[in-house]
Scaffold this active site. Structure first.
Site, PDB file in Angstrom:
ATOM      1  CG  ASP A  53      -1.796   1.252   1.485  1.00 38.39           C
ATOM      2  OD1 ASP A  53      -1.823   2.108   0.519  1.00 38.39           O
ATOM      3  OD2 ASP A  53      -2.239   1.504   2.507  1.00 38.39           O
ATOM      4  CD  GLU A 136      36.447   7.203   3.924  1.00 40.28           C
ATOM      5  OE1 GLU A 136      36.662   8.072   4.884  1.00 40.28           O
ATOM      6  OE2 GLU A 136      37.395   7.330   3.048  1.00 40.28           O
ATOM      7  CD  GLU A 138      33.283   9.635   9.480  1.00 38.24           C
ATOM      8  OE1 GLU A 138      34.587   9.796   9.212  1.00 38.24           O
ATOM      9  OE2 GLU A 138      32.734  10.684   9.922  1.00 38.24           O
ATOM     10  CD  GLU A 221      36.802   9.161  12.051  1.00 43.21           C
ATOM     11  OE1 GLU A 221      37.266  10.288  12.615  1.00 43.21           O
ATOM     12  OE2 GLU A 221      37.153   8.774  10.969  1.00 43.21           O
ATOM     13  CD  GLU A 229      35.861   5.965   8.724  1.00 42.16           C
ATOM     14  OE1 GLU A 229      36.626   5.949   7.410  1.00 42.16           O
ATOM     15  OE2 GLU A 229      36.078   7.210   9.105  1.00 42.16           O
ATOM     16  CG  HIS A 278      34.645  11.477   4.023  1.00 44.48           C
ATOM     17  ND1 HIS A 278      35.650  11.225   4.991  1.00 44.48           N
ATOM     18  CD2 HIS A 278      34.110  12.594   4.313  1.00 44.48           C
ATOM     19  CE1 HIS A 278      35.573  12.056   5.601  1.00 44.48           C
ATOM     20  NE2 HIS A 278      34.737  13.133   5.458  1.00 44.48           N
ATOM     21  NE  ARG A 350      41.843  12.482   5.088  1.00 45.98           N
ATOM     22  CZ  ARG A 350      42.931  11.848   4.561  1.00 45.98           C
ATOM     23  NH1 ARG A 350      44.049  12.313   4.343  1.00 45.98           N
ATOM     24  NH2 ARG A 350      42.600  10.366   4.521  1.00 45.98           N
ATOM     25  CD  GLU A 370      37.679  11.408   0.995  1.00 46.22           C
ATOM     26  OE1 GLU A 370      37.470  10.799   1.973  1.00 46.22           O
ATOM     27  OE2 GLU A 370      38.826  12.045   0.710  1.00 46.22           O
ATOM     28  NE  ARG A 372      37.905  15.398   3.373  1.00 44.50           N
ATOM     29  CZ  ARG A 372      37.953  14.596   4.091  1.00 44.50           C
ATOM     30  NH1 ARG A 372      38.260  13.342   3.852  1.00 44.50           N
ATOM     31  NH2 ARG A 372      37.974  14.886   5.385  1.00 44.50           N
TER      32      ARG A 372
END
Length: 481
Positions: A53, A136, A138, A221, A229, A278, A350, A370, A372
């Site tokens: 439904d 990744e 977390e 982490e 993580e 990430h 980073r 990557e 982030r």
């Protein structure tokens, strides 16, 4: 991968009592319908299950057009760990969603898994066979979260609201002399400070043993109070999206079994780091990684890879509506907490929104980018599809990402950022939705305008409810105004 006949045989062979059929709504929340194994036949895989439904699932259907079909994907059959149900043996299968009452098979346009499949089809237009993904994940695991007593504040008879977090690792816990972790000091602690190593290992064991998910690493982490993580082996789009949904559910189930609570909300603790997701990605033509160029002296990154980055950066603000879809998401996207706030890219940097990992040279297999920005509240199916489409749009329109940024972007002055043409991500869900509304054309062919409009409308409602709700912080700050 098993077909429907093999699944039926496996169910009998393993004495499976029930089969749980899994699917997610448009926000990525997992839903489940169980069926006794004796009621399941091969025809159910071919014809689908007349069991949904859709008017009862947020964002799906109206009550007058609510009949939908759950079509099990036999390749996703897995036996569930005992923690799901100690008294019987169960299995799970992911389902694709189809419209009911149609002469022909019609995939439901708000089926997140279907959107991922449709996005994959776009790769052929660019001479690509597949893309590879590695999120990744977390999350936090607390001893308890206490919410009191009401979300309605002083307008309700309960008269106010607030919350508290209990964790043996927190600096504010009683009797924590050997386990306390200060804010921002939780990266790779050893026992006894890391109180969750056993739980994370139990989770990883179940992921591999029952679901075939190969974990590469698990660790505590940066934040206090049980931030964790899990990294797992990269793979193809739908496979990895299914794995993320599975991992998040296993984490919650295993934590609950230990009388703890796991949360994937991005920022539950003021003044500390938040949880991200990430997302590593690369594009391929058979065995050739099209992001790799051994002759590029800067990063061994191909021109196609640079254009892909250009597409992500160009659409970064709009993408936030999908990659960071909650009001809480924007409490993470602030400076000095290892979260990106600036629209730029870098090599091993980073502080940038996009990082090109630079661990080893001459490794075609591992060349990737990557992204982030995302956090784990994102619907992983929509996230992968949107990022892929943004990257492909960059390739199609040859969007130059500019030079990579080598500096710590957090420390750059506003003038220097303007000089380097570094923009900023939205600072609120409303800002992301506003950007999304003005820049969603690159998604419409796959997501459909109907889906995008429904998603946006519901997310605006969420933001407006948040914006109208007084918080404990506001009461504290403004009572004497």
């Amino acid at each position: 991968m098993m077909n429907s006949k093999q699944v039926i045989e496996k169910i009998k062979e393993e004495n499976i009592s029930f089969v749980d059929f899994w699917f997610v709504d448009i926000f990525g929340e997992l839903h489940c319908m169980g069926m006794p194994s004796y009621s399941l036949s091969e025809d159910d895989f071919n014809d689908g299950l007349e069991k949904l439904d859709a008017s009862s699932i947020l964002g799906f259907k109206s009550v007058n057009k609510s009949d939908m079909i759950l079509k099990p994907d036999p390749s996703t059959f897995r036996i569930l760990p005992p923690d799901y149900d100690p008294s019987r043996k169960n299995a799970r299968i992911f389902c694709d969603l189809y419209e009911g009452n149609r002469a022909e098979e019609t995939r439901f346009n708000r089926d997140s898994r279907g959107i991922t499949a449709k996005a994959k089809g776009k790769l052929k237009e660019f001479g690509l066979t597949h893309s590879m993904w590695g999120p990744e994940i977390e999350f936090f695991v607390f001893d308890a979260i206490n919410i009191y007593p009401s979300p309605y504040g002083a307008t309700h008879s309960y008269g106010g609201s607030g919350y508290s977090i209990e964790s043996k690792e927190s600096p504010w816990a009683k009797g924590n002399a050997s386990t306390a972790i200060d804010l921002k000091e939780g990266y790779y602690p050893s026992q006894p400070k890391d109180t969750l190593g056993g739980l994370r290992k139990d989770i990883c064991d179940d992921l591999y043993r029952y679901f075939g998910i190969q974990v590469e690493a698990e660790h505590h982490e940066v934040a206090t109070s049980g931030q964790s993580e899990i990294n797992f082996k990269y793979g193809e789009m739908t496979e990895i999206a299914d794995a993320v949904v599975t991992i998040k559910n296993v984490v919650k189930v295993k934590a609950k079994k230990r009388n703890k609570v796991a949360t994937f909300m991005s920022k539950p603790i003021f003044g500390d780091n938040a949880s991200a997701m990430h997302t590593h990605q690369s594009i391929w033509n058979n065995d050739t990684n099209r992001m790799y160029d051994p002759n590029d002296s800067v990063a061994q990154l191909s021109q196609e890879g640079r254009y892909y980055i250009g597409g992500l950066l160009d659409h970064a603000s709009a993408l936030c509506a999908i990659t960071n879809p909650t009001t809480n998401s924007y409490k993470r996207l602030v400076p000095n907490f290892e979260a990106p706030v600036n629209v730029c890219w870098g090599l091993g940097n980073r502080s940038a929104a996009i990082r090109v990992p630079m661990y080893l040279k001459n490794r075609e297999k591992s060349k990737r980018i990557e992204y982030r920005v995302p956090d784990p509240t994102a619907n992983i199916y929509l996230l992968e599809a949107a990022l892929l489409l943004a990257g492909l749009d960059g390739i199609k329109n040859k969007k130059d990402p500019g030079d990579h940024v080598e500096e710590n972007v957090y420390k750059l002055s506003a003038e220097k950022k303007r000089e380097l043409n570094i923009g900023s991500l939205p600072t609120s869900l409303k800002g992301a939705l506003d950007a999304f509304q003005s820049d969603m054309k690159f998604l419409e062919d796959v997501f459909t305008k109907d889906f995008l409009d429904a998603y946006t409308e519901l997310k605006y409602k969420e933001y407006h409810a948040f914006a109208q709700t007084p918080t404990a912080w506001e009461v504290s700050m403004y009572t004497d105004a």
